[in-house]
Design a protein around this motif. Structure first.
Motif, mmCIF file in Angstrom:
data_model
loop_
_atom_site.group_PDB
_atom_site.id
_atom_site.type_symbol
_atom_site.label_atom_id
_atom_site.label_comp_id
_atom_site.label_asym_id
_atom_site.label_seq_id
_atom_site.Cartn_x
_atom_site.Cartn_y
_atom_site.Cartn_z
ATOM 1 N N ASP A 1 1.069 -1.126 -0.046
ATOM 2 C CA ASP A 1 -0.017 0.064 -0.013
ATOM 3 C C ASP A 1 0.862 1.210 0.119
ATOM 4 O OD1 ASP A 1 -2.206 -1.359 -0.035
ATOM 5 O OD2 ASP A 1 -2.276 -1.532 2.366
ATOM 6 N N THR A 2 0.506 2.220 -0.788
ATOM 7 C CA THR A 2 1.321 3.403 -0.723
ATOM 8 C C THR A 2 0.360 4.641 -0.109
ATOM 9 O OG1 THR A 2 0.410 3.770 -2.938
ATOM 10 C CG2 THR A 2 2.234 2.955 -3.010
ATOM 11 N N SER A 3 0.937 5.550 -0.163
ATOM 12 C CA SER A 3 0.268 6.708 0.808
ATOM 13 C C SER A 3 -0.999 7.330 -0.062
ATOM 14 C CB SER A 3 1.305 7.907 0.969
ATOM 15 O OG SER A 3 1.785 8.388 -0.252
ATOM 16 N N ASP A 4 -0.958 7.172 -1.412
ATOM 17 C CA ASP A 4 -1.997 8.105 -2.025
ATOM 18 C C ASP A 4 -3.187 6.825 -2.168
ATOM 19 O OD1 ASP A 4 -0.382 6.445 -3.767
ATOM 20 O OD2 ASP A 4 -0.451 7.972 -5.300
ATOM 21 N N LYS A 5 -3.452 5.874 -1.288
ATOM 22 C CA LYS A 5 -4.560 4.717 -1.508
ATOM 23 C C LYS A 5 -4.539 3.973 -2.716
ATOM 24 C CE LYS A 5 -7.760 7.464 1.329
ATOM 25 N NZ LYS A 5 -9.164 7.994 1.485
#
Length: 197
Positions: free
Chosen positions: A47-51
């Protein structure tokens, strides 16, 4: 006349280019598809920070291969052989499971491990009158359990295919090929005799 020469030259260049490109391409595609399939067994998404999720190709394959090496190390060093014997005695009692398990086990151990089977290339006389011979590999030297004294089991792979035939051959019709590596003989058979060193 000049046009024919140009066409012949173009076709010759095309053939040389095809010889260079086709094996490289198919080798790359087969390896890529194999890695892709193994990687899809255990896909890793982060998972990355921008969903959104980031897919890391090859990480699943690396984890699978590392786990197999680790399990091989653990079971070789710390698990007693009696444990394997007990587990296999249970599997032998299960009809369908036993068939599937031992078929795969025998296939894998034929190529890797301490009990490799395709390590003795031989030349088998198939027809004495025409002196027809076939390349193969000895898989069993003693067939007395089948009441076939003096016979051996020889596996003969097919050319351009991942298949073959098992022949039960009298020992007198088998000629051991000394000094030839199993890999070279297998390559020669699968290539239909084209790949010869």
């Amino acid at each position: 006349m000049l046009q024919n020469r140009i066409v012949k030259r173009i076709l010759a260049y095309f053939g040389r280019g095809l010889i260079l490109v086709a094996p490289t391409y198919f080798t790359f595609v087969i390896i890529k598809e194999g890695i892709g399939y193994l990687d899809s067994i255990l896909p890793i998404y982060i998972d990355t920070s921008d969903k959104q999720t980031l897919y890391l190709p090859g990480l699943g394959l690396l984890i699978i291969l590392s786990s197999i090496v680790f399990l091989g190390f653990i079971f070789s060093r710390f698990v007693p052989q009696s444990f394997f014997a007990f587990g296999q005695s249970i599997l032998k009692q299960m009809p369908l499971v036993s068939l599937i398990y031992y078929s795969f086990k025998d296939l894998i151990t034929a190529f890797v491990g301490d009990k490799r089977k395709f390590n003795q290339p031989v030349l088998v006389t198939v027809n004495q009158q025409s002196n027809l011979k076939k390349l193969g590999f000895i898989t069993q030297t003693d067939l007395s359990n089948l009441q076939l004294e003096g016979y051996m089991a020889v596996y003969c792979p097919h050319s351009y295919a991942f298949s073959g035939e098992l022949f039960i051959v009298s020992a007198e019709h088998i000629e051991v090929l000394e000094g030839l590596s199993s890999a070279d003989v297998m390559k020669m058979i699968i290539s239909g005799g084209v790949s010869i060193k």
